[in-house]
Motif scaffolding. Structure first.
Motif: not given
Length: 412
Positions: A346-352
């Motif tokens: 699984m991938t958790v994508l984040t911003g800054p």
């Protein structure tokens, strides 16, 4: 009513570990397209662009007029028309999980579909449909009670479509960061039995160390992703006890490519974030793959937290974006490698992230609490990709619509 899940008994080391199998795999490109959308939490079905008929299961052409089919979001409601229980099968996965309930439902969108049934659902009930990925990565329709029921998440069939942390042991790779600490607390709150909290420098104190290590259920461990031996030694000690890995390691430093850049920062970032991911996977995934069907606390998931700018690059943080891009590539490869073992990647994508290294980045920024919430959500729902915060959602949606335009927008 679903019986509450009980903590597993201590495993007898003389008893054979059940070999892990996965349900039958995908057979068409249309089914793979549906899997992509299921992995992002969407509930979509194909709609004909000529006659507007909604169809299921996935097909290459409309069965009515032979028109082209497009994916569109659909209402999640349905009615159970019939139900049955499978008690005998030759399939290697289902024979280890019998009895298994399935049924026919009339979707509000129109089609009749054969679906998996939650234990609290019966014939004639209104249900809420979800598009879930099974352990092999194939999409499947699952009928849940329309309203929340007691212990609903403890249904044995539903747990096969998720990586719920309840009663499972989790390794959080970097406990020195606020993200790692908040993720660890969220996992315990969600029912995790033990959270092993990695510490790359055991001889050096870090902010919040006394508070986090005093929490019942938190167990600090020495783990430095920059050192192969550290990963191997920890895996040798407890690789057979880890059910979920959450990789919170990060090394974000401002800098460009030709201006304001430091090769040492890029090298360190690649070593921790990219090579570290490979060290972690090589050390732990073989043991996890051998325990993918080991009962209530079987090994289920490998979660990586990574910047969404790995898709686009980012002026001002070019090195961090390059590391993120490499991690996304490695995660895709790892997902394919261990899909046959039933381990979800699984991938958790984040911003800054709202931390010391992004002080000059204007808001909105991603808070550690948002990342922790996304980690729990992706585990409970069994999603492959989830966004933490509005920035990541915005960048991903624009990138899906027009990748080249989004790359230009994020770098000018």
């Amino acid at each position: 009513m679903t019986a509450p899940l009980t903590p597993p008994k201590r495993k007898d080391p003389l008893v054979r570990t059940r070999a892990g199998h996965v349900p039958p795999g995908l057979r068409s490109r249309a089914a793979r397209a549906m899997a992509v959308r299921a992995g992002q939490g969407s509930f979509v079905l194909q709609v004909c662009d000529r006659c507007a008929v909604v169809t299921y299961p996935p097909r290459d052409r409309c069965p009515r007029c032979w028109g082209e089919l497009n994916w569109k979001d659909q209402p999640r409601g349905a009615v159970v028309e019939a139900e049955t229980t499978v008690r005998a099968t030759i399939d290697l996965f289902f024979r280890e999980h019998l009895p298994w309930r399935i049924g026919s439902v009339r979707l509000d969108a129109g089609p009749m579909a054969i679906v998996h049934l939650h234990g609290d659902v019966k014939q004639g009930d209104r249900v809420r449909m979800e598009l879930r990925l099974d352990r092999g990565g194939a999409p499947a329709l699952f009928a849940l009670p329309e309203k929340e029921t007691p212990n609903m998440a403890d249904d044995p069939q539903l747990r096969e479509f998720s990586a719920d942390p309840k009663f499972r042991r989790v390794l959080v790779t970097d406990g020195r960061s606020p993200i790692g600490q908040i993720v660890a607390k969220a996992l315990l709150k969600s029912g995790a039995q033990t959270v092993f909290l990695g510490n790359a420098e055991p001889l050096m104190r870090y902010p919040g160390q006394d508070d986090i290590e005093a929490i019942d259920g938190i167990e600090p461990v020495a783990l430095n992703l920059a050192h192969t031996r550290s990963c191997q030694e920890l895996a040798a000690q407890m690789g057979g006890r880890i059910d979920i890995i959450v990789n919170t390691a990060a090394f974000a430093r401002p800098g460009g490519v030709g201006f304001d850049s430091k090769l040492t920062d890029l090298q360190t970032g690649l070593d921790i974030e990219v090579m570290g991911l490979m060290r972690l996977a090589q050390a732990f995934t073989p043991a996890m793959s051998g325990r993918s069907d080991d009962g209530v606390n079987s090994a289920v998931a490998f979660v990586d937290i990574v910047s969404v700018h790995g898709l686009t690059g980012k002026t001002g943080f070019a090195g961090s974006a390059a590391s993120a891009a490499a991690r996304l590539s490695l995660i895709s490869g790892l997902r394919g490698e261990i899909a046959k073992a039933g381990i979800r990647v699984m991938t958790v994508l984040t911003g800054p992230v709202d931390d010391d290294w992004h002080q000059n980045v204007p808001p909105p920024k991603t808070a550690p609490e948002q990342i922790a919430k996304a980690v729990i959500e992706t585990l409970v729902k069994g999603q492959e990709t989830i966004c933490a915060g509005d920035v990541a959602r915005d960048v991903l949606s624009r990138w899906q619509a027009d990748p080249l335009l989004t790359i230009r927008e994020e770098n000018q």
